[in-house]
Structure formats: structure tokens, C-alpha cells
Design a protein around this motif. Structure first.
Motif, mmCIF file in Angstrom:
data_model
loop_
_atom_site.group_PDB
_atom_site.id
_atom_site.type_symbol
_atom_site.label_atom_id
_atom_site.label_comp_id
_atom_site.label_asym_id
_atom_site.label_seq_id
_atom_site.Cartn_x
_atom_site.Cartn_y
_atom_site.Cartn_z
ATOM 1 N N PHE A 186 0.695 -0.985 0.219
ATOM 2 C CA PHE A 186 0.219 -0.009 -0.728
ATOM 3 C C PHE A 186 0.972 1.423 0.192
ATOM 4 O O PHE A 186 0.956 1.891 -1.046
ATOM 5 C CB PHE A 186 -0.560 0.059 1.336
ATOM 6 C CG PHE A 186 -2.564 -0.846 1.017
ATOM 7 C CD1 PHE A 186 -2.184 -1.952 -0.169
ATOM 8 C CD2 PHE A 186 -2.920 -0.864 1.909
ATOM 9 C CE1 PHE A 186 -3.294 -2.887 0.307
ATOM 10 C CE2 PHE A 186 -3.792 -2.117 2.338
ATOM 11 C CZ PHE A 186 -4.069 -2.809 1.052
ATOM 12 N N LEU A 187 2.479 1.169 0.771
ATOM 13 C CA LEU A 187 3.033 2.438 1.047
ATOM 14 C C LEU A 187 3.225 2.741 -0.301
ATOM 15 O O LEU A 187 3.821 3.804 -0.779
ATOM 16 C CB LEU A 187 4.237 2.415 1.984
ATOM 17 C CG LEU A 187 2.845 2.409 3.528
ATOM 18 C CD1 LEU A 187 4.842 2.387 4.443
ATOM 19 C CD2 LEU A 187 2.575 3.939 3.888
ATOM 20 N N ASN A 188 3.678 1.540 -0.785
ATOM 21 C CA ASN A 188 4.992 1.811 -2.374
ATOM 22 C C ASN A 188 3.742 2.113 -3.074
ATOM 23 O O ASN A 188 4.527 3.389 -4.030
ATOM 24 C CB ASN A 188 5.486 0.490 -2.690
ATOM 25 C CG ASN A 188 6.383 0.566 -1.723
ATOM 26 O OD1 ASN A 188 7.833 0.858 -2.076
ATOM 27 N ND2 ASN A 188 6.621 -0.090 -0.300
ATOM 28 N N ILE A 189 2.571 2.033 -3.539
ATOM 29 C CA ILE A 189 1.255 2.399 -4.094
ATOM 30 C C ILE A 189 1.080 3.925 -4.325
ATOM 31 O O ILE A 189 1.884 4.655 -4.456
ATOM 32 C CB ILE A 189 -0.008 1.880 -4.492
ATOM 33 C CG1 ILE A 189 0.860 0.020 -5.177
ATOM 34 C CG2 ILE A 189 -0.737 1.866 -5.719
ATOM 35 C CD1 ILE A 189 -0.240 -1.145 -4.580
ATOM 36 N N ALA A 190 0.652 4.260 -2.682
ATOM 37 C CA ALA A 190 0.751 6.060 -2.622
ATOM 38 C C ALA A 190 1.637 6.387 -2.781
ATOM 39 O O ALA A 190 1.593 7.738 -3.086
ATOM 40 C CB ALA A 190 0.276 5.323 -1.442
ATOM 41 N N ALA A 191 2.881 5.828 -2.854
ATOM 42 C CA ALA A 191 4.025 6.614 -3.115
ATOM 43 C C ALA A 191 4.358 6.933 -4.306
ATOM 44 O O ALA A 191 4.592 8.337 -4.220
ATOM 45 C CB ALA A 191 5.359 6.547 -3.046
ATOM 46 N N ALA A 192 4.450 6.424 -5.221
ATOM 47 C CA ALA A 192 4.289 6.014 -6.665
ATOM 48 C C ALA A 192 2.927 7.707 -7.291
ATOM 49 O O ALA A 192 3.491 8.384 -7.912
ATOM 50 C CB ALA A 192 4.131 5.135 -7.136
ATOM 51 N N TYR A 193 2.148 7.246 -6.635
ATOM 52 C CA TYR A 193 0.584 8.844 -6.769
ATOM 53 C C TYR A 193 1.432 9.373 -5.832
ATOM 54 O O TYR A 193 1.177 10.541 -7.127
ATOM 55 C CB TYR A 193 -0.492 7.850 -6.249
ATOM 56 C CG TYR A 193 -1.695 7.473 -6.956
ATOM 57 C CD1 TYR A 193 -2.261 7.219 -8.066
ATOM 58 C CD2 TYR A 193 -1.103 6.100 -6.636
ATOM 59 C CE1 TYR A 193 -2.555 7.132 -9.001
ATOM 60 C CE2 TYR A 193 -1.935 5.390 -7.851
ATOM 61 C CZ TYR A 193 -2.936 6.008 -8.546
ATOM 62 O OH TYR A 193 -3.571 4.286 -9.015
ATOM 63 N N ALA A 194 1.428 9.767 -4.713
ATOM 64 C CA ALA A 194 2.245 10.883 -4.534
ATOM 65 C C ALA A 194 3.225 11.998 -5.321
ATOM 66 O O ALA A 194 3.435 12.937 -5.751
ATOM 67 C CB ALA A 194 3.055 10.633 -2.785
ATOM 68 N N GLU A 195 4.508 10.756 -5.700
ATOM 69 C CA GLU A 195 4.998 11.249 -6.762
ATOM 70 C C GLU A 195 4.493 11.635 -7.955
ATOM 71 O O GLU A 195 5.318 12.847 -8.681
ATOM 72 C CB GLU A 195 6.334 10.508 -7.213
ATOM 73 C CG GLU A 195 7.418 11.160 -7.967
ATOM 74 C CD GLU A 195 8.373 10.047 -8.211
ATOM 75 O OE1 GLU A 195 8.840 10.761 -9.649
ATOM 76 O OE2 GLU A 195 8.950 9.316 -7.530
ATOM 77 N N ALA A 196 3.528 11.568 -8.286
ATOM 78 C CA ALA A 196 3.108 12.190 -9.925
ATOM 79 C C ALA A 196 2.490 13.290 -9.205
ATOM 80 O O ALA A 196 2.534 13.578 -10.511
ATOM 81 C CB ALA A 196 2.294 10.542 -10.259
ATOM 82 N N LEU A 197 1.738 13.096 -8.015
ATOM 83 C CA LEU A 197 0.653 14.772 -7.966
ATOM 84 C C LEU A 197 1.500 15.161 -7.567
ATOM 85 O O LEU A 197 0.669 16.394 -6.438
ATOM 86 C CB LEU A 197 -0.476 14.286 -7.429
ATOM 87 C CG LEU A 197 -0.905 12.660 -7.781
ATOM 88 C CD1 LEU A 197 -1.741 12.476 -6.716
ATOM 89 C CD2 LEU A 197 -1.693 13.367 -9.315
ATOM 90 N N GLY A 198 3.184 15.888 -7.531
ATOM 91 C CA GLY A 198 3.558 16.479 -6.814
ATOM 92 C C GLY A 198 3.769 16.910 -5.254
ATOM 93 O O GLY A 198 3.644 17.303 -4.549
ATOM 94 N N ALA A 199 3.344 15.753 -4.380
ATOM 95 C CA ALA A 199 2.637 15.001 -3.069
ATOM 96 C C ALA A 199 4.322 14.809 -2.180
ATOM 97 O O ALA A 199 5.249 14.323 -3.050
ATOM 98 C CB ALA A 199 1.413 14.325 -2.928
ATOM 99 N N THR A 200 4.677 14.930 -1.146
ATOM 100 C CA THR A 200 6.366 14.799 -0.720
ATOM 101 C C THR A 200 6.157 14.042 1.125
ATOM 102 O O THR A 200 6.738 13.584 0.764
ATOM 103 C CB THR A 200 6.348 15.423 -0.006
ATOM 104 O OG1 THR A 200 5.496 17.277 0.201
ATOM 105 C CG2 THR A 200 7.009 17.059 -1.455
ATOM 106 N N ALA A 201 4.142 13.568 0.821
ATOM 107 C CA ALA A 201 4.220 12.585 1.529
ATOM 108 C C ALA A 201 3.127 11.721 1.752
ATOM 109 O O ALA A 201 1.930 12.301 0.940
ATOM 110 C CB ALA A 201 3.987 13.484 3.078
ATOM 111 N N VAL A 202 3.036 10.943 2.462
ATOM 112 C CA VAL A 202 2.136 9.874 2.732
ATOM 113 C C VAL A 202 1.529 9.518 3.434
ATOM 114 O O VAL A 202 2.280 9.173 4.827
ATOM 115 C CB VAL A 202 2.141 8.109 1.641
ATOM 116 C CG1 VAL A 202 2.068 8.184 0.283
ATOM 117 C CG2 VAL A 202 3.476 7.677 2.335
#
Length: 232
Positions: free
Chosen positions: A115-131
Motif C-alpha cells: 500500500f505504501l509503495n503504491i501511495a508513494a508512486a501516486y504522491a510523486e506523480a501528483l507532486g505530493a511529498t508525503a503519504v
């Protein structure tokens, strides 16, 4: 958790993840995405419905990620219909040995790691810096993927696997369930919208381990949600 203007929240609609989402908003973060995972768990339907309501309440984007291949793990009673989920007297939340046994029954291989790795991929793609997941110290005793040690180690790994060095932060990682209820009550969480139960039904079953921990936490925090449980 370090300040981050844009974050991705893992929102299962359980007690912990919901309170973290509300606390993120209180801290001024922009939730660019609330993620709910459908991995074939018994409560998937209610978790998805509840998470959608919570995301709408917070006015944040919501996405359901389907992970049908989790069924290939064929291990957890949360996924395999012919395996019984421990309920009632089979659950003793204050008995370390019993809790370890029930944890084995509902353990899903590498769930939070995936879950964390998937969320981190979305975060990077959306310009977010934390999950932001929903972890707590109470369940970390039997579920090591709820611990601060796991969270910090995940952050170290994500430093290498995301170009913007996504971090993992959690407002409840040091808290027990009762303190999380108190925090959520102060944040005005609409408790009728959450879904802490292992099953999909009209009400929270009141008998599974998650419900029993939630029941005790609400009672200890003097928050009356008896009407939300099927068995109280």
C-alpha cells in the motif's frame, strides 16, 4: 510528521486512517488524493462506500485501487472465505498470546508495504511529498507493519525509489485507540461515516478484533456510538 503541503492519504475508512485524514486537514495540508484499496477483503464494499463519503465530506479527491491479485496469497481469513475470522470469545485483546494467534489469522502478506509503495508512486506523480497511513501503537504490538520502525524504514526506502523523496508520516503512530478516538472527537469526525469492522454488514459487527478494540476505545473516551454496533 514534517510539514508537507501536498499529501496522499491511505483511507480505509477505519478509525486510524480517518482520524489521520482529518488531522492532515487541520494541519493545513492539501490532500491531493485519498486512496482506498480493494484487495478482496471481506469489508471491501463498506470500506469503499465509507471512504467515499468521508472524502466527499473533506472535499478531497478519492480513488479506489483494485488489487485482485491479493487473492493469490491465499493466506488471510480476511481474504479466504472458508477460513473463519476470529470473533467474540476467540478474541482477547488484552491477552498477548491470544492476540498473536488472532493476528496470524487476519495477517495479509506485505499488505502495508504494498500500500505504501503504491501511495508513494501516486504522491510523486501528483507532486505530493508525503503519504499518510493509519498506524497506532496498540496494534503495532502484534502487527509490526503498524509500527513507527516500519514507517521510518519505509521512508528510507522511498528516498531511493521516488525522485522527490516521498516520506511516510502518521499522526497516530504513538497513540492507543482511546487517544485516537479523543483526537478524532476533537476534530469532529463524523463517526457514523467510518467503518472499523472486518465484515460488510448494515452495522459494525461488534465481535471481530477491530470492532472490539474500537468498542473499548469509544467507551474509554466516553464517546457514545453504541447505535453503530450490531452487538455491543
Amino acid at each position: 510528521m514534517k510539514p508537507a503541503k501536498k499529501v496522499v492519504v491511505l483511507l480505509s475508512a477505519g478509525l486510524d486512517s480517518t482520524v489521520n485524514a482529518f488531522d492532515a486537514v487541520k494541519h493545513g495540508h492539501e490532500i491531493v488524493l485519498a486512496l482506498t484499496f480493494n484487495y478482496g477483503q471481506r469489508a471491501a464494499q463498506k470500506e469503499i462506500e465509507s471512504a467515499a463519503k468521508l472524502a466527499a465530506h473533506l472535499k478531497v479527491p478519492h480513488k479506489v485501487v483494485d488489487l485482485p491479485w491479493f487473492k493469490d496469497f491465499n493466506k488471510s481469513s480476511l481474504l479466504v472465505e472458508d477460513q473463519a475470522v476470529p470473533v467474540g470469545a476467540q478474541v482477547e485483546i488484552d491477552n498477548a498470546q491470544k492476540s498473536a494467534e488472532s493476528a496470524k489469522s487476519v495477517w495479509v502478506p506485505n499488505r502495508n508495504g504494498i500500500f505504501l509503495n503504491i501511495a508513494a508512486a501516486y504522491a510523486e506523480a501528483l507532486g505530493a511529498t508525503a503519504v499518510i497511513p493509519g498506524f497506532n501503537v496498540e496494534e503495532a504490538a502484534t502487527f509490526p507493519d503498524n509500527s513507527k520502525e516500519f514507517m521510518d524504514t519505509a521512508t528510507k526506502a522511498l528516498h531511493y525509489s521516488t525522485s522527490n523523496h516521498v516520506t511516510v508520516g502518521c499522526y497516530t503512530v504513538h497513540l492507543k485507540k482511546t487517544d485516537i478516538v479523543r483526537l478524532g472527537h476533537g476534530l469532529k469526525v463524523p463517526w457514523e461515516m467510518i467503518w472499523p469492522c472486518y465484515f460488510s454488514g448494515e452495522q459494525w459487527c461488534g465481535q471481530c478484533e477491530s470492532c472490539q478494540r474500537s468498542k473499548r476505545a469509544f467507551a474509554s473516551a466516553n464517546v457514545d456510538v453504541k447505535h453503530l454496533f450490531k452487538d455491543y
